[in-house]
Design a protein around this motif. Structure first.
Motif, PDB file in Angstrom:
ATOM      1  N   VAL A 100       0.838  -1.205   0.000  1.00 19.90           N
ATOM      2  CA  VAL A 100       0.000   0.000   0.000  1.00 19.90           C
ATOM      3  C   VAL A 100       0.870   1.250   0.000  1.00 19.90           C
ATOM      4  O   VAL A 100       0.615   2.208  -0.749  1.00 19.90           O
ATOM      5  CB  VAL A 100      -0.943  -0.015   1.217  1.00 19.90           C
ATOM      6  CG1 VAL A 100      -1.642   1.329   1.365  1.00 19.90           C
ATOM      7  CG2 VAL A 100      -1.982  -1.114   1.080  1.00 19.90           C
ATOM      8  N   LEU A 101       1.926   1.254   0.825  1.00 18.21           N
ATOM      9  CA  LEU A 101       2.788   2.436   0.895  1.00 18.21           C
ATOM     10  C   LEU A 101       3.538   2.651  -0.429  1.00 18.21           C
ATOM     11  O   LEU A 101       3.687   3.793  -0.879  1.00 18.21           O
ATOM     12  CB  LEU A 101       3.784   2.278   2.048  1.00 18.21           C
ATOM     13  CG  LEU A 101       3.177   2.341   3.450  1.00 18.21           C
ATOM     14  CD1 LEU A 101       4.265   2.138   4.500  1.00 18.21           C
ATOM     15  CD2 LEU A 101       2.480   3.678   3.683  1.00 18.21           C
ATOM     16  N   VAL A 102       4.000   1.570  -1.038  1.00 19.42           N
ATOM     17  CA  VAL A 102       4.680   1.706  -2.332  1.00 19.42           C
ATOM     18  C   VAL A 102       3.717   2.232  -3.391  1.00 19.42           C
ATOM     19  O   VAL A 102       4.061   3.132  -4.181  1.00 19.42           O
ATOM     20  CB  VAL A 102       5.283   0.353  -2.759  1.00 19.42           C
ATOM     21  CG1 VAL A 102       5.743   0.405  -4.210  1.00 19.42           C
ATOM     22  CG2 VAL A 102       6.454  -0.017  -1.864  1.00 19.42           C
ATOM     23  N   ALA A 103       2.498   1.687  -3.409  1.00 19.29           N
ATOM     24  CA  ALA A 103       1.496   2.163  -4.366  1.00 19.29           C
ATOM     25  C   ALA A 103       1.172   3.635  -4.126  1.00 19.29           C
ATOM     26  O   ALA A 103       1.071   4.429  -5.081  1.00 19.29           O
ATOM     27  CB  ALA A 103       0.232   1.308  -4.282  1.00 19.29           C
ATOM     28  N   MET A 104       1.019   4.025  -2.853  1.00 24.95           N
ATOM     29  CA  MET A 104       0.736   5.429  -2.536  1.00 24.95           C
ATOM     30  C   MET A 104       1.902   6.325  -2.934  1.00 24.95           C
ATOM     31  O   MET A 104       1.701   7.434  -3.445  1.00 24.95           O
ATOM     32  CB  MET A 104       0.448   5.562  -1.044  1.00 24.95           C
ATOM     33  CG  MET A 104      -0.832   4.862  -0.583  1.00 24.95           C
ATOM     34  SD  MET A 104      -2.320   5.601  -1.294  1.00 24.95           S
ATOM     35  CE  MET A 104      -2.342   7.175  -0.452  1.00 24.95           C
ATOM     36  N   ALA A 105       3.139   5.839  -2.700  1.00 24.93           N
ATOM     37  CA  ALA A 105       4.300   6.643  -3.086  1.00 24.93           C
ATOM     38  C   ALA A 105       4.356   6.840  -4.598  1.00 24.93           C
ATOM     39  O   ALA A 105       4.656   7.946  -5.086  1.00 24.93           O
ATOM     40  CB  ALA A 105       5.578   5.972  -2.591  1.00 24.93           C
ATOM     41  N   LEU A 106       4.056   5.787  -5.349  1.00 25.78           N
ATOM     42  CA  LEU A 106       4.024   5.922  -6.799  1.00 25.78           C
ATOM     43  C   LEU A 106       2.928   6.888  -7.248  1.00 25.78           C
ATOM     44  O   LEU A 106       3.134   7.708  -8.157  1.00 25.78           O
ATOM     45  CB  LEU A 106       3.816   4.547  -7.444  1.00 25.78           C
ATOM     46  CG  LEU A 106       4.981   3.562  -7.319  1.00 25.78           C
ATOM     47  CD1 LEU A 106       4.585   2.204  -7.897  1.00 25.78           C
ATOM     48  CD2 LEU A 106       6.215   4.100  -8.028  1.00 25.78           C
ATOM     49  N   LEU A 107       1.769   6.796  -6.615  1.00 29.39           N
ATOM     50  CA  LEU A 107       0.678   7.706  -6.971  1.00 29.39           C
ATOM     51  C   LEU A 107       1.037   9.149  -6.634  1.00 29.39           C
ATOM     52  O   LEU A 107       0.718  10.073  -7.404  1.00 29.39           O
ATOM     53  CB  LEU A 107      -0.601   7.289  -6.245  1.00 29.39           C
ATOM     54  CG  LEU A 107      -1.265   6.005  -6.750  1.00 29.39           C
ATOM     55  CD1 LEU A 107      -2.414   5.612  -5.847  1.00 29.39           C
ATOM     56  CD2 LEU A 107      -1.762   6.195  -8.188  1.00 29.39           C
ATOM     57  N   VAL A 108       1.691   9.350  -5.484  1.00 31.13           N
ATOM     58  CA  VAL A 108       2.110  10.702  -5.121  1.00 31.13           C
ATOM     59  C   VAL A 108       3.102  11.235  -6.147  1.00 31.13           C
ATOM     60  O   VAL A 108       3.033  12.402  -6.570  1.00 31.13           O
ATOM     61  CB  VAL A 108       2.729  10.702  -3.701  1.00 31.13           C
ATOM     62  CG1 VAL A 108       3.417  12.037  -3.419  1.00 31.13           C
ATOM     63  CG2 VAL A 108       1.649  10.454  -2.659  1.00 31.13           C
ATOM     64  N   ALA A 109       4.049  10.370  -6.551  1.00 30.31           N
ATOM     65  CA  ALA A 109       5.024  10.792  -7.566  1.00 30.31           C
ATOM     66  C   ALA A 109       4.328  11.125  -8.884  1.00 30.31           C
ATOM     67  O   ALA A 109       4.660  12.133  -9.540  1.00 30.31           O
ATOM     68  CB  ALA A 109       6.069   9.694  -7.768  1.00 30.31           C
ATOM     69  N   ILE A 110       3.356  10.293  -9.287  1.00 28.59           N
ATOM     70  CA  ILE A 110       2.632  10.549 -10.533  1.00 28.59           C
ATOM     71  C   ILE A 110       1.825  11.841 -10.430  1.00 28.59           C
ATOM     72  O   ILE A 110       1.839  12.675 -11.354  1.00 28.59           O
ATOM     73  CB  ILE A 110       1.715   9.354 -10.870  1.00 28.59           C
ATOM     74  CG1 ILE A 110       2.562   8.130 -11.216  1.00 28.59           C
ATOM     75  CG2 ILE A 110       0.771   9.691 -12.007  1.00 28.59           C
ATOM     76  CD1 ILE A 110       1.747   6.866 -11.396  1.00 28.59           C
ATOM     77  N   CYS A 111       1.122  12.000  -9.311  1.00 22.90           N
ATOM     78  CA  CYS A 111       0.330  13.234  -9.125  1.00 22.90           C
ATOM     79  C   CYS A 111       1.238  14.457  -9.101  1.00 22.90           C
ATOM     80  O   CYS A 111       0.912  15.514  -9.674  1.00 22.90           O
ATOM     81  CB  CYS A 111      -0.471  13.144  -7.831  1.00 22.90           C
ATOM     82  SG  CYS A 111      -1.835  11.956  -7.883  1.00 22.90           S
TER      83      CYS A 111
END
Length: 523
Positions: free
Chosen positions: A28-39
């Motif tokens: 979940v944290l890795v997915a959230m970090a990727l989403l934050v980077a994409i956003c």
């Protein structure tokens, strides 16, 4: 062997160490970090694109305003042949437009078109900023007392410089609105995606949790001895060979099937061995009784030489020892079969007094002490078996400690109502490497038993002249040999009564603690 505790000790989780986190948490944290980077990347790209677009739009408006101001400012003033029109009065200028005329490096006229269509003068500091703008027609950003401006300086045909500026407030407000919109939308999207991702990842990781649960249950099963029912399996939904997790579940089920078959084979082998020992022990009782009987008869009716009397006494003592071993084996066989106990009221304080008194007669060279409460401690149990438990512990203390050793037998009632009997001596203690299998069958800690060659040599040397010369007929060593069944019998009887036995040992103090429950033992 000590009883299996049934507990698994998991390593303590350190939240500062990501390697100790749950896999779903890390996903979940890795997915959230990727989403934050994409956003963040999308936000930066959008902001940069919007900045370029707004700047181009503003520069177009600024050029148009500059052209109008330069054309209007180049016209002569009516009635004044040498004068020029004020660029700020040019038609089509928007609210907030700045215009200034610079002649010979000084601002001759300047102002900002206010919201009420009036001219707002500039400060001397603003005039210095305007003078410093290069008249090359390239727009620049400058900060004035009234705010940030996009300025353009162009030289008129008459030689003076016309500076035109448009406020950056509208552009900045648009960019600020874009930033807040991106932040709010991204944050909301991250929250929703985080919640949805957590649910989806948790559902996806469910088969792994089922595998872990099955492995944990198996790890808590007492597989070391006895009949074991290994019926735990991974559910079929998590054991599909076509997927990665399913392949692991399928392999785990195959392994559990193999282990279950091996345990059943081991249990069958143990039952055969135990049945053989029970049958052999039962069959040995008759010839051993005959040997003892004929030995007693020969002692009463026949006359022997001194060597013959010693040999006959040796036969009698060994037959008695063999009888004791057979009785112990039969008792263990009955305990393994879980035969019902002959329950009755047992006064542990009186039992301790009687058993210690017997040992005093057998070993007067030891110091025997009692530590008893004022009130009797009564439990429900099999009197004969509980007597044998205490007798075995006291016998071990007598056999494995030197003369002069103090042996203390204590009886207490614990806070939870269970009865506790302790046998403590101040001997040399038990070797640490022997502690792990002290309760195993045929486990013996005496040094003479560990070196049969030394024992045989000592027996041969001690044989008197004229004897048969066989080591088995020589006089026995001074130390009593043991069968290695005493503590195993103690543990089996205590388990049959629903109790426990524990041992702690160090040089100068060895203590066996018996704990009997307050209620009736399970039968």
């Amino acid at each position: 062997m000590p009883a299996f505790s049934g507990k698994t000790h998991l390593p303590r989780r350190n939240w500062r160490d990501p390697s100790t986190w749950h896999l779903r948490t890390r996903l979940v944290l890795v997915a959230m970090a990727l989403l934050v980077a994409i956003c963040g990347a999308i936000g930066l790209f959008s902001y940069a694109s919007m900045d370029v677009f707004l700047t181009r739009q503003l520069d177009t408006q600024l050029k148009q305003a500059s052209d109008r101001a330069r054309d209007f400012g180049g016209r002569p003033t009516p009635g004044n042949a040498g004068g020029r029109q004020d660029p700020l009065e040019a038609r089509g200028q928007s609210i907030g437009t700045l215009n200034a005329r610079i002649v010979d490096g000084a601002v001759s006229s300047a102002g900002v078109l206010a919201a009420d269509a009036t001219r707002k003068s500039l400060s001397p500091e603003d005039a210095q900023v305007l003078v410093a703008v290069t008249p090359d027609g390239i727009p620049v950003d400058r900060t004035l007392s009234s705010g940030d401006y996009r300025l353009n300086a162009a030289q008129s045909p008459q030689g003076d410089v016309i500076v035109t500026g448009l406020p950056l407030a509208e552009k900045q407000n648009t960019q600020s609105s874009l930033v807040w919109t991106m932040v709010v939308v991204s944050a909301g999207g991250l929250v929703l995606i985080g919640l949805a991702g957590t649910v989806l990842i948790r559902r996806t990781m469910k088969p792994l949790e089922q595998l872990s649960e099955v492995a944990t249950k198996v790890s808590r099963l007492p597989l070391d001895a006895g009949e074991v029912a290994l019926a735990v399996r991974v559910p079929a939904s998590a054991a599909h060979p076509g997927t990665e997790v399913g392949s692991v579940g399928y392999a785990l089920n195959q392994m559990l099937d193999n282990v279950s078959n091996a345990l059943e084979a081991r249990q069958l082998s143990e039952m055969k061995v135990r049945q053989f020992v029970a049958d052999a022990s039962h069959e040995l009782r008759t010839p051993l009784t005959a040997i003892r009987g004929y030995t007693e008869l020969m002692k009463m009716t026949e006359h022997f030489t001194p060597d013959g009397e010693k040999s006959l006494a040796r036969v009698q003592s060994q037959s008695q020892r063999m009888t004791t071993l057979v009785e112990d084996l039969l008792l263990l066989a009955r305990l393994d079969e879980r035969q019902p106990l002959k329950l009755g009221e047992v006064d542990l304080t009186q039992l301790a007094i009687e058993t210690v008194s017997d040992e005093k007669v057998m070993a007067p060279d030891h110091i025997w002490r009692l530590k008893l409460p004022e009130e009797p401690v009564v439990v429900r149990g099999d009197p004969t078996q509980l007597h044998q438990v205490l007798a075995n512990l006291l016998s071990n203390a007598r056999k494995h400690t030197a003369p002069g050793t103090t042996v203390v037998t204590g009886v207490t009632r614990s806070a939870d109502g269970s009865a506790v009997v302790t046998v403590t001596d101040n001997g040399d203690g038990i070797a640490p490497d022997f502690m792990n299998h002290a309760f195993s069958r045929f486990a013996r800690a005496d040094a003479a038993r560990k070196n049969p060659a030394a024992t045989t040599a000592a027996a041969t040397r001690s044989a008197p002249p004229g004897s048969y010369g066989a080591p088995a007929l020589a006089p026995a060593p001074t130390a009593e040999g043991t069968s290695g069944l005493g503590l195993s019998i103690v543990q089996s009887i205590m388990e049959a009564h629903g109790g426990t036995v524990d041992v702690t040992s160090r040089p100068g103090r060895t203590e066996f603690a018996l704990r009997l429950p307050a209620g009736l033992p399970a039968t």
